[in-house]
Design a protein around this motif. Structure first.
Motif, PDB file in Angstrom:
ATOM      1  N   GLU A 369       0.840  -1.207   0.000  1.00  0.00           N
ATOM      2  CA  GLU A 369       0.000   0.000   0.000  1.00  0.00           C
ATOM      3  C   GLU A 369       0.874   1.256   0.000  1.00  0.00           C
ATOM      4  OE1 GLU A 369      -3.197   0.373  -0.355  1.00  0.00           O
ATOM      5  OE2 GLU A 369      -3.863  -1.711  -0.133  1.00  0.00           O
ATOM      6  N   ARG A 370       1.978   1.183   0.744  1.00  0.00           N
ATOM      7  CA  ARG A 370       2.880   2.331   0.818  1.00  0.00           C
ATOM      8  C   ARG A 370       3.518   2.602  -0.555  1.00  0.00           C
ATOM      9  NH1 ARG A 370       8.134   3.032   2.873  1.00  0.00           N
ATOM     10  NH2 ARG A 370       8.356   0.898   3.636  1.00  0.00           N
ATOM     11  N   LEU A 371       3.959   1.525  -1.198  1.00  0.00           N
ATOM     12  CA  LEU A 371       4.544   1.676  -2.538  1.00  0.00           C
ATOM     13  C   LEU A 371       3.499   2.184  -3.528  1.00  0.00           C
ATOM     14  CD1 LEU A 371       6.628  -1.629  -2.627  1.00  0.00           C
ATOM     15  CD2 LEU A 371       7.582   0.684  -2.893  1.00  0.00           C
ATOM     16  N   TYR A 372       2.316   1.590  -3.466  1.00  0.00           N
ATOM     17  CA  TYR A 372       1.243   1.944  -4.405  1.00  0.00           C
ATOM     18  C   TYR A 372       0.911   3.436  -4.288  1.00  0.00           C
ATOM     19  CZ  TYR A 372      -3.339   1.722  -6.720  1.00  0.00           C
ATOM     20  OH  TYR A 372      -4.423   1.927  -7.545  1.00  0.00           O
ATOM     21  N   ALA A 373       0.818   3.922  -3.045  1.00  0.00           N
ATOM     22  CA  ALA A 373       0.500   5.338  -2.832  1.00  0.00           C
ATOM     23  C   ALA A 373       1.594   6.226  -3.418  1.00  0.00           C
ATOM     24  CB  ALA A 373       0.322   5.615  -1.338  1.00  0.00           C
ATOM     25  N   ALA A 374       2.847   5.753  -3.334  1.00  0.00           N
ATOM     26  CA  ALA A 374       3.970   6.568  -3.822  1.00  0.00           C
ATOM     27  C   ALA A 374       3.898   6.808  -5.327  1.00  0.00           C
ATOM     28  CB  ALA A 374       5.300   5.890  -3.470  1.00  0.00           C
ATOM     29  N   PHE A 375       3.205   5.928  -6.059  1.00  0.00           N
ATOM     30  CA  PHE A 375       3.124   6.080  -7.517  1.00  0.00           C
ATOM     31  C   PHE A 375       1.981   6.995  -7.966  1.00  0.00           C
ATOM     32  CE2 PHE A 375       5.761   2.253  -7.493  1.00  0.00           C
ATOM     33  CZ  PHE A 375       6.648   2.537  -8.511  1.00  0.00           C
ATOM     34  N   GLY A 376       1.121   7.386  -7.025  1.00  0.00           N
ATOM     35  CA  GLY A 376       0.032   8.300  -7.385  1.00  0.00           C
ATOM     36  C   GLY A 376      -0.781   7.842  -8.583  1.00  0.00           C
ATOM     37  N   GLY A 377      -1.147   6.583  -8.625  1.00  0.00           N
ATOM     38  CA  GLY A 377      -2.001   6.095  -9.707  1.00  0.00           C
ATOM     39  C   GLY A 377      -1.227   5.521 -10.885  1.00  0.00           C
ATOM     40  N   ALA A 422      12.643  -5.506 -19.477  1.00  0.00           N
ATOM     41  CA  ALA A 422      13.364  -5.587 -20.750  1.00  0.00           C
ATOM     42  C   ALA A 422      14.568  -6.523 -20.674  1.00  0.00           C
ATOM     43  CB  ALA A 422      13.801  -4.200 -21.208  1.00  0.00           C
ATOM     44  N   THR A 423      15.262  -6.517 -19.541  1.00  0.00           N
ATOM     45  CA  THR A 423      16.497  -7.302 -19.429  1.00  0.00           C
ATOM     46  C   THR A 423      16.318  -8.561 -18.595  1.00  0.00           C
ATOM     47  OG1 THR A 423      17.123  -6.083 -17.438  1.00  0.00           O
ATOM     48  CG2 THR A 423      17.909  -5.202 -19.543  1.00  0.00           C
ATOM     49  N   GLY A 424      15.252  -8.603 -17.811  1.00  0.00           N
ATOM     50  CA  GLY A 424      15.065  -9.723 -16.901  1.00  0.00           C
ATOM     51  C   GLY A 424      15.876  -9.585 -15.619  1.00  0.00           C
ATOM     52  N   GLU A 425      16.701  -8.551 -15.535  1.00  0.00           N
ATOM     53  CA  GLU A 425      17.556  -8.342 -14.372  1.00  0.00           C
ATOM     54  C   GLU A 425      16.730  -8.175 -13.101  1.00  0.00           C
ATOM     55  OE1 GLU A 425      20.634  -4.900 -12.690  1.00  0.00           O
ATOM     56  OE2 GLU A 425      19.395  -4.539 -14.474  1.00  0.00           O
ATOM     57  N   ARG A 426      17.151  -8.842 -12.011  1.00  0.00           N
ATOM     58  CA  ARG A 426      16.457  -8.736 -10.729  1.00  0.00           C
ATOM     59  C   ARG A 426      17.446  -8.346  -9.658  1.00  0.00           C
ATOM     60  NH1 ARG A 426      12.193 -12.735 -10.414  1.00  0.00           N
ATOM     61  NH2 ARG A 426      11.835 -13.614 -12.487  1.00  0.00           N
ATOM     62  N   VAL A 427      17.050  -7.427  -8.793  1.00  0.00           N
ATOM     63  CA  VAL A 427      17.904  -7.060  -7.656  1.00  0.00           C
ATOM     64  C   VAL A 427      17.049  -6.957  -6.406  1.00  0.00           C
ATOM     65  CG1 VAL A 427      19.728  -5.819  -8.885  1.00  0.00           C
ATOM     66  CG2 VAL A 427      17.624  -4.621  -8.282  1.00  0.00           C
ATOM     67  N   GLU A 428      17.671  -7.283  -5.264  1.00  0.00           N
ATOM     68  CA  GLU A 428      16.974  -7.120  -3.999  1.00  0.00           C
ATOM     69  C   GLU A 428      17.396  -5.775  -3.434  1.00  0.00           C
ATOM     70  OE1 GLU A 428      16.533 -10.781  -1.824  1.00  0.00           O
ATOM     71  OE2 GLU A 428      16.737  -9.642   0.055  1.00  0.00           O
ATOM     72  N   VAL A 429      16.427  -4.900  -3.200  1.00  0.00           N
ATOM     73  CA  VAL A 429      16.737  -3.538  -2.746  1.00  0.00           C
ATOM     74  C   VAL A 429      15.704  -3.121  -1.699  1.00  0.00           C
ATOM     75  CG1 VAL A 429      17.807  -2.771  -4.914  1.00  0.00           C
ATOM     76  CG2 VAL A 429      15.337  -2.588  -4.623  1.00  0.00           C
ATOM     77  N   THR A 430      15.975  -2.010  -1.055  1.00  0.00           N
ATOM     78  CA  THR A 430      14.964  -1.454  -0.147  1.00  0.00           C
ATOM     79  C   THR A 430      13.847  -0.844  -1.000  1.00  0.00           C
ATOM     80  OG1 THR A 430      15.982   0.733  -0.124  1.00  0.00           O
ATOM     81  CG2 THR A 430      16.750  -0.843   1.532  1.00  0.00           C
ATOM     82  N   PRO A 431      12.667  -0.692  -0.405  1.00  0.00           N
ATOM     83  CA  PRO A 431      11.560  -0.071  -1.161  1.00  0.00           C
ATOM     84  C   PRO A 431      11.950   1.320  -1.675  1.00  0.00           C
ATOM     85  CG  PRO A 431      10.740  -1.042   0.873  1.00  0.00           C
ATOM     86  CD  PRO A 431      12.225  -1.165   0.922  1.00  0.00           C
ATOM     87  N   GLU A 432      12.689   2.084  -0.873  1.00  0.00           N
ATOM     88  CA  GLU A 432      13.078   3.439  -1.282  1.00  0.00           C
ATOM     89  C   GLU A 432      13.999   3.392  -2.500  1.00  0.00           C
ATOM     90  OE1 GLU A 432      12.963   2.303   1.868  1.00  0.00           O
ATOM     91  OE2 GLU A 432      11.092   3.425   2.142  1.00  0.00           O
ATOM     92  N   GLU A 433      14.926   2.436  -2.460  1.00  0.00           N
ATOM     93  CA  GLU A 433      15.843   2.276  -3.584  1.00  0.00           C
ATOM     94  C   GLU A 433      15.076   1.879  -4.853  1.00  0.00           C
ATOM     95  OE1 GLU A 433      19.003   2.803  -3.933  1.00  0.00           O
ATOM     96  OE2 GLU A 433      19.425   1.720  -5.810  1.00  0.00           O
ATOM     97  N   ALA A 434      14.073   1.022  -4.692  1.00  0.00           N
ATOM     98  CA  ALA A 434      13.263   0.615  -5.849  1.00  0.00           C
ATOM     99  C   ALA A 434      12.576   1.832  -6.457  1.00  0.00           C
ATOM    100  CB  ALA A 434      12.233  -0.429  -5.425  1.00  0.00           C
ATOM    101  N   LEU A 435      11.969   2.666  -5.611  1.00  0.00           N
ATOM    102  CA  LEU A 435      11.282   3.859  -6.114  1.00  0.00           C
ATOM    103  C   LEU A 435      12.267   4.798  -6.793  1.00  0.00           C
ATOM    104  CD1 LEU A 435       8.850   4.577  -3.127  1.00  0.00           C
ATOM    105  CD2 LEU A 435       8.261   3.685  -5.392  1.00  0.00           C
ATOM    106  N   ALA A 436      13.444   4.931  -6.196  1.00  0.00           N
ATOM    107  CA  ALA A 436      14.446   5.835  -6.764  1.00  0.00           C
ATOM    108  C   ALA A 436      14.896   5.346  -8.143  1.00  0.00           C
ATOM    109  CB  ALA A 436      15.638   5.955  -5.823  1.00  0.00           C
ATOM    110  N   ARG A 437      15.097   4.026  -8.268  1.00  0.00           N
ATOM    111  CA  ARG A 437      15.557   3.510  -9.568  1.00  0.00           C
ATOM    112  C   ARG A 437      14.496   3.687 -10.649  1.00  0.00           C
ATOM    113  NH1 ARG A 437      19.494  -1.700  -9.505  1.00  0.00           N
ATOM    114  NH2 ARG A 437      20.526  -1.286  -7.525  1.00  0.00           N
ATOM    115  N   ILE A 438      13.228   3.498 -10.274  1.00  0.00           N
ATOM    116  CA  ILE A 438      12.146   3.629 -11.259  1.00  0.00           C
ATOM    117  C   ILE A 438      11.984   5.092 -11.652  1.00  0.00           C
ATOM    118  CG2 ILE A 438       9.665   3.341 -11.599  1.00  0.00           C
ATOM    119  CD1 ILE A 438       9.920   0.829  -9.758  1.00  0.00           C
ATOM    120  N   GLY A 439      12.200   5.982 -10.695  1.00  0.00           N
ATOM    121  CA  GLY A 439      12.236   7.421 -10.986  1.00  0.00           C
ATOM    122  C   GLY A 439      10.877   8.060 -11.175  1.00  0.00           C
TER     123      GLY A 439
END
Lengths: 439, 439
Positions: A369-377, A422-439
């Protein structure tokens, strides 16, 4: 959007009627449904892609100085009798008679109507050049509609029309639109190649079609490597500006001096003259077509303006089409794998999918829910109580550029798995890091 | 947009064919042009307003949890034979035969098609409720189209369709949409009043139409002052949330307990029971209509889902329309004066007009360019070499909320005149202050 209540009807089976990749994937991922032969309803996921493509097309038309209008779908037959195309157009034109027995038609293109609007309003060369465009549904009653939205009967098209005082001005408008097209396709993650083309029922002297490269495309194409190397969006040295005639000339020269042809027009002798290490072959799909046709419509329809010497002049016209709904299919043909669609970031329906592997688990639900809210729809939240395998498969099928996978172990430890589609690449990161990478 | 090269053909004379204020002003200000009886092309200024109205409608549908799709304009006749409406609809339906002699029609509404999409995809009560909407061109072949876009033949409509498991759920969806409508109209600067209405060709048991107040409206309306006082957008105490059933109940009670009727349904006895100081009269225009009709379509079309007990149930439906293109005219009827249109800020084509009173004067040109750049495309720059009077008149006619008037004296002194169109108030301020006030 929460997938449990989203109107995204994915299919497990590949529909038998779909012959090409994009049609199969659009049906399977729940982007569209056919409502009659060659006519489709766009469901939420498909509509979001269509709107993104439309937005890029619009922005690049605006950047090139074109003005947006919106002409109606239903046109009076009289206009087409003025230009002489009413009989020419044949059975592809959907002809309609209204309750007062007036002959109407569902517009397949708008040269006549825009010329009529122009002649009512523009009176002097001082108001030129003008480029008018609209993004509107068109109808062509194809004998055998097929390939999904790639050759539908009701389709969304951007069509622009330029009006210039003379030939030199018309050529400038033509080049400007050609540059706008190359920028448009590059922004969608597509490699496009302009090719000299026949003018067909639009008519005229000069015409190019735009082929984008796609491994599953409809035609074989031969082209010089130059088309893979040029950056049309660069504003720096060697870049092209719409507003500089010298840039447009240099651009047009580059577009027309390098070899490019489809099967139909392939010239083995000229091909041999291309340096061997510059020769490229591939499959392609036509997604746009531009025409210069001078006074073909302004003369018979008597659209005339006062020139600098006060004498009446018929303006020189061009027209410029992009298949907006077709591009949804074309992007998929250009970008997919065995598991499904791979959306380029710029046209993706959502930035990311959030996969909750254990709905009901407080840590998973809270983090999702926290991640979902961060994307604003701008994320699709898979909150369904399905097994993980089904969620992975659906996310791959739908082609979101990023997947954020939230499982109970990670949620407890404060990590998620971030996957790049696109690449299939997977990384384990914190939720904040995930949001930052997606931008 | 620079007015010297904009496709905004204003008219000096009032067109003889236009009988009502909005039609006259839309033609005079260059918003639209008629292309056939009751069919219009939207020119740049009109299209910007249409898109703003569409955006507000869309945002409020999304806020209410409705999902956007896009159904095609052309529908197969078979669907309408299933519901039994194919014969009922009469000559207002534009009937078409395609090249293979199949009966088609240009959709006047979409109950059948959306029910068909629903029955293909939704199988369980767990996926309910669903509200699907689209914003698409419709066609009704009016015998005598008139009043410009207020009663056109090809028109843009938002139509939503709700699917619920039972009557209680359907009533909740109905109230949710009613709240979304009141919010939508308030955001456009309109005072709207819901009124009990007949169901007509859509059918059903419960229906409301939405009338907005406009001094030049088509019908006389009688209503309780309450409708002028309620703030539907307030999130605070006394406000309404879409997601709280108790809010929706309180909201619906308020909407239905106060007196409101048009001429046709006016009840003098009930009117007398309204406190004298609460009685309001005015003119109004219908801009929306909502319907609850239960299983009127799901039963004959056999759209069924598995209920909680595993038995098949026909979902209960409602439908909800807003006339998007009609609203452009309705807003003008509600907001204009003798000089022209007065756009509410939320729907205005541009935030402001910049009037350069002396193009060619370096100080005027420099200041205007600086102001124009600050708006990032959201201002209309009158850079024409016309006299000041013509510029003032055109800016008033086009109805921009703000006018920034740049003359040589002010430009030298570092001031501009800022005019608020709605009040006529003018102040001399610095350019920075003008930008800050416009916001």
């Amino acid at each position: 959007m929460r997938l449990s209540h989203a109107f995204i009807p994915t299919l497990k089976e590949t529909p038998a009627e779909a012959q090409i990749t994009s049609h199969r994937l659009m049906l399977r991922a729940g982007l569209v449904r056919q409502t009659s032969a060659g006519i489709y309803a766009w469901l939420p996921l498909g509509l979001r892609v269509l709107r993104n493509i439309e937005r890029i097309v619009r922005e690049e038309q605006d950047n090139a100085g074109a003005q947006e209008i919106l002409m109606p779908t239903i046109q009076p037959a009289e206009l087409w009798k003025e230009s002489g195309r009413y009989e020419d157009y044949g059975k592809e034109m959907l002809r309609i008679r209204d309750r007062h027995e007036r002959d109407m038609l569902y517009g397949p293109t708008n040269e006549e109507m825009v010329t009529d609007l122009f002649r009512q309003s523009v009176k002097s060369y001082r108001e030129l050049p003008q480029i008018l465009y609209h993004i509107q549904w068109k109808f062509r009653d194809e004998v055998r509609p097929r390939f999904g939205v790639m050759r539908g009967r009701e389709f969304l098209m951007k069509d622009a029309y330029s009006f210039d005082l003379d030939h030199a001005g018309a050529v400038m408008s033509y080049r400007k639109m050609m540059l706008a097209y190359m920028r448009t396709f590059q922004r969608m993650g597509l490699k496009a190649i302009p090719m000299e083309a026949d003018t067909g029922p639009i008519g005229g002297d000069l015409s190019h079609e735009f082929i984008i490269l796609a491994p599953t495309g409809e035609s074989q194409v031969y082209y010089d490597a130059a088309f893979e190397e040029i950056d049309y969006l660069s504003g720096g040295a060697g870049g092209f500006s719409h507003d500089k005639p010298e840039d447009l000339e240099r651009f047009f020269k580059q577009m027309t001096s390098h070899y490019a042809a489809t099967d139909e027009k392939h010239d083995a002798a000229r091909w041999d003259s291309v340096a061997a290490d510059r020769r490229r072959e591939g499959r392609g799909i036509e997604v746009g077509h531009i025409f210069y046709f001078g006074t073909k419509y302004t003369k018979p329809m008597n659209a005339a303006i006062a020139g600098p010497d006060g004498k009446l002049v018929h303006p020189e016209m061009g027209s410029y089409g992009i298949g907006v709904s077709r591009l949804v299919g074309a992007v998929i043909e250009a970008s997919h794998d065995d598991n499904g669609i791979i959306w380029p970031d710029s046209v993706a329906p959502f930035k990311a999918a959030i996969l909750n592997l254990k709905p009901g688990d407080a840590a998973c639900d809270g983090l999702c829910e926290r991640l979902y809210a961060a994307f604003g729809g701008n994320a699709l939240y898979d909150d369904r109580s399905d097994r993980a395998g089904a969620k992975f498969a659906d996310a791959d099928l739908m082609g979101h550029p990023w997947q954020i996978v939230v499982g109970p172990r990670g949620a407890a430890a404060g990590t998620v798995e971030l996957k790049r589609r696109a690449t299939g690449e997977r990384v384990e990161v914190t939720p904040e890091e995930a949001l930052a990478r997606i931008g």
